[in-house]
Write an enzyme that holds these catalytic residues in place. Structure first.
Site, PDB file in Angstrom:
ATOM      1  N   LYS A 175       0.864  -1.169   0.000  1.00  0.00           N
ATOM      2  CA  LYS A 175       0.000   0.000   0.000  1.00  0.00           C
ATOM      3  C   LYS A 175       0.903   1.223   0.000  1.00  0.00           C
ATOM      4  CE  LYS A 175      -1.505   2.976   2.006  1.00  0.00           C
ATOM      5  NZ  LYS A 175      -1.325   4.452   1.739  1.00  0.00           N
ATOM      6  N   GLU A 251       9.569   1.364  10.987  1.00  0.00           N
ATOM      7  CA  GLU A 251      10.595   2.412  10.847  1.00  0.00           C
ATOM      8  C   GLU A 251       9.849   3.726  10.952  1.00  0.00           C
ATOM      9  OE1 GLU A 251      12.389   5.402   9.517  1.00  0.00           O
ATOM     10  OE2 GLU A 251      12.389   4.443   7.542  1.00  0.00           O
ATOM     11  N   CYS A 285      13.391  10.935   7.328  1.00  0.00           N
ATOM     12  CA  CYS A 285      13.347  10.552   8.740  1.00  0.00           C
ATOM     13  C   CYS A 285      14.729  10.601   9.382  1.00  0.00           C
ATOM     14  CB  CYS A 285      12.722   9.173   8.897  1.00  0.00           C
ATOM     15  SG  CYS A 285      13.492   7.916   7.885  1.00  0.00           S
ATOM     16  N   GLU A 379       9.596  16.559  14.907  1.00  0.00           N
ATOM     17  CA  GLU A 379      10.242  16.380  13.602  1.00  0.00           C
ATOM     18  C   GLU A 379       9.647  17.379  12.614  1.00  0.00           C
ATOM     19  OE1 GLU A 379      11.504  12.523  10.929  1.00  0.00           O
ATOM     20  OE2 GLU A 379       9.522  12.536  11.847  1.00  0.00           O
TER      21      GLU A 379
END
Length: 476
Positions: A175, A251, A285, A379
């Site tokens: 997906k 992750e 990331c 973040e």
């Protein structure tokens, strides 16, 4: 009609299927529609699950050499289609074209690596204390896999999951992110051309991933979930996967510190910190979100860093010399703007950048950032670099480890002893010492704390898709 070379239908059980529903893919370059893509839901998820289970029965029995040969052909086709894949990525998510080309090579590297590693899934013979017994440890594929990938690295995040799973003998239902489904469909087309059997790799685009995901996560036949995305979503998926005791790899978010010590070569440190921060427009990331510089060289570093940032070429990501293009969508831009505005309200100064054009936020450097500023807590996922000072090694490590995340961290020093001490003390799964780009297909990639569980890449990534079976055989 799609403006790119990728298919726009769903790829289920080896066939390209219309779903009766579509959703728009808009390019961040000018927000024009570049494709209408099949919108999958629960019905397509159930069909894909059935196909993955059926295909698994045959694919797991294929020899390692047979699986390796298909993967090798997939790699070769990716390299032959490198320009088409790169242009597709740039159009759908805004990555500068030269970076997109580099991502194709990086993504293909995982396929090449696991084509080779497929032939190295070794078992073991364990010594027995009984002369009539033989003890064996075998490795077998875990089963059908549900993979959910993000938009920021539309090719590499797929191959980093699918290549080891397919090498191990698993089947994969993918997906992709709703912002970047076209790269995933392009890769599926190449898998089909490489001779990948029907049902081994399936791609289900969806504007709303929840209904589709609910079906696959609740299906007991799907034995593995692998996800790259936010920590918030990762926690929800972790909880849901537990209900059917799936193997899980997550992750998740990062908030990477970059520590620059007083013995640094400032020019070289600037270049590595530029790469660590501004690659993919900061939408990574493992992007350096916090630059901690020893107080003795902080001003000199900030001046050199800001000067280099001002020279970055901002523009259309399809142009060869562009270094910074648009962010992926309005939501991403709003978050970056909010972080900068919050920092400014708390006393931070903008010493480079700060301008906005469309979805493009010019690369920005902040100094005098307050410790409570959002940009130091969350973040950012954008091209903003806050620079802060530290007094000594202990304080630098304390600042770095303060975040609840533990994916990547960076260190610049010429002191070998310090490099070892700091690398060992940092609570992060990846540490780049004098290296702003440590990721590579043959090495482990993954984090600690709220940055996830499991590893991708290298032999560790392959083991995520293997079960260990113990066989004890008594000789008659």
């Amino acid at each position: 009609m799609s403006q790119v070379e990728a298919p726009t239908q769903a790829f289920i059980a080896g066939s390209w299927l219309e779903t009766g529903r579509t959703f728009e893919v808009r390019t961040p370059i000018d927000r024009q529609v570049i494709a209408q893509v099949a919108d999958c839901g629960p019905e397509e998820a159930r069909r894909a699950a059935d196909a993955a289970v059926e295909a698994f029965a045959a694919w797991k029995q294929a020899t390692a050499y047979e699986r390796a040969a298909v993967l090798r052909r997939w790699y070769e086709l990716m390299m032959q289609h490198a320009e088409g894949l790169a242009r597709t990525m740039t159009l759908e998510m805004g990555k500068p074209l030269r970076e997109a080309r580099a991502e194709v090579r990086y993504a293909a590297g995982f396929v090449e690596w696991y084509a080779e590693e497929a032939k190295r899934v070794y078992g073991e013979v364990v010594p027995s204390q009984f002369p009539h017994k033989r003890l064996l440890a075998l490795k077998q594929p875990v089963g059908p896999v549900f993979a959910i990938t993000p938009w920021n690295f539309p090719a590499a995040m797929i191959t980093r999951k699918a290549a080891p799973a397919l090498a191990a003998g698993c089947t994969v239902i993918l997906k992709p992110a709703e912002q970047s489904p076209l790269t995933a469909l392009y890769l599926a087309k190449l898998w089909e051309e490489a001779g990948g059997p029907p049902g081994t790799l399936q791609v289900l685009p969806a504007q709303d991933p929840v209904p589709l995901s609910e079906v696959l996560i609740s299906d007991e036949r799907i034995r593995k979930l692998t996800f790259t995305g936010s920590t918030e979503v990762g926690k929800l998926l972790y909880e849901k996967a537990a209900r059917t005791m799936k193997r899980v790899s997550l992750e998740l978010g990062g908030h990477a510190p970059f520590l620059i010590f007083e013995d640094a070569d400032i020019e070289k440190a600037v270049e590595q910190a530029m790469i660590a921060k501004f690659r993919n427009i900061g939408q990574s990331c493992v992007a350096a979100n916090r630059l901690y510089v020893h107080a003795r060289i902080k001003d000199a570093f900030a001046e050199a860093y800001a000067a280099r940032v001002r020279r970055m070429k901002v523009g259309n990501p399809l142009e060869e010399d562009t270094e910074v293009g648009p962010l992926v969508d309005e939501r991403a831009l709003e978050k970056v703007q909010a972080h900068v505005e919050d920092a400014r309200k708390r006393g931070a100064r903008v010493v480079a950048g700060g301008q906005v054009e469309g979805l493009t936020f010019h690369p920005t450097v902040l100094v005098d950032v307050a410790p409570e500023a959002r940009i130091l807590q969350e973040e950012t996922f954008g091209p903003v670099a806050p620079i802060l000072a530290f007094e000594d090694e202990s304080e630098a490590i304390q600042y770095a480890n303060r975040a609840p995340y533990g994916l990547a961290a960076y260190v610049w020093t010429r002191d070998l002893s310090r490099a070892w001490r700091v690398a060992e003390a940092l609570e992060y799964g990846i540490v780049g010492v004098n290296d702003g780009v440590p990721s590579t297909p043959q090495a482990p990639f993954g984090g600690m704390k709220y940055s996830g569980v499991g590893r991708e890449g290298g032999k560790w990534g392959l083991e995520e898709f293997l079960e260990v079976k113990y066989v004890s055989m008594a000789l008659p």
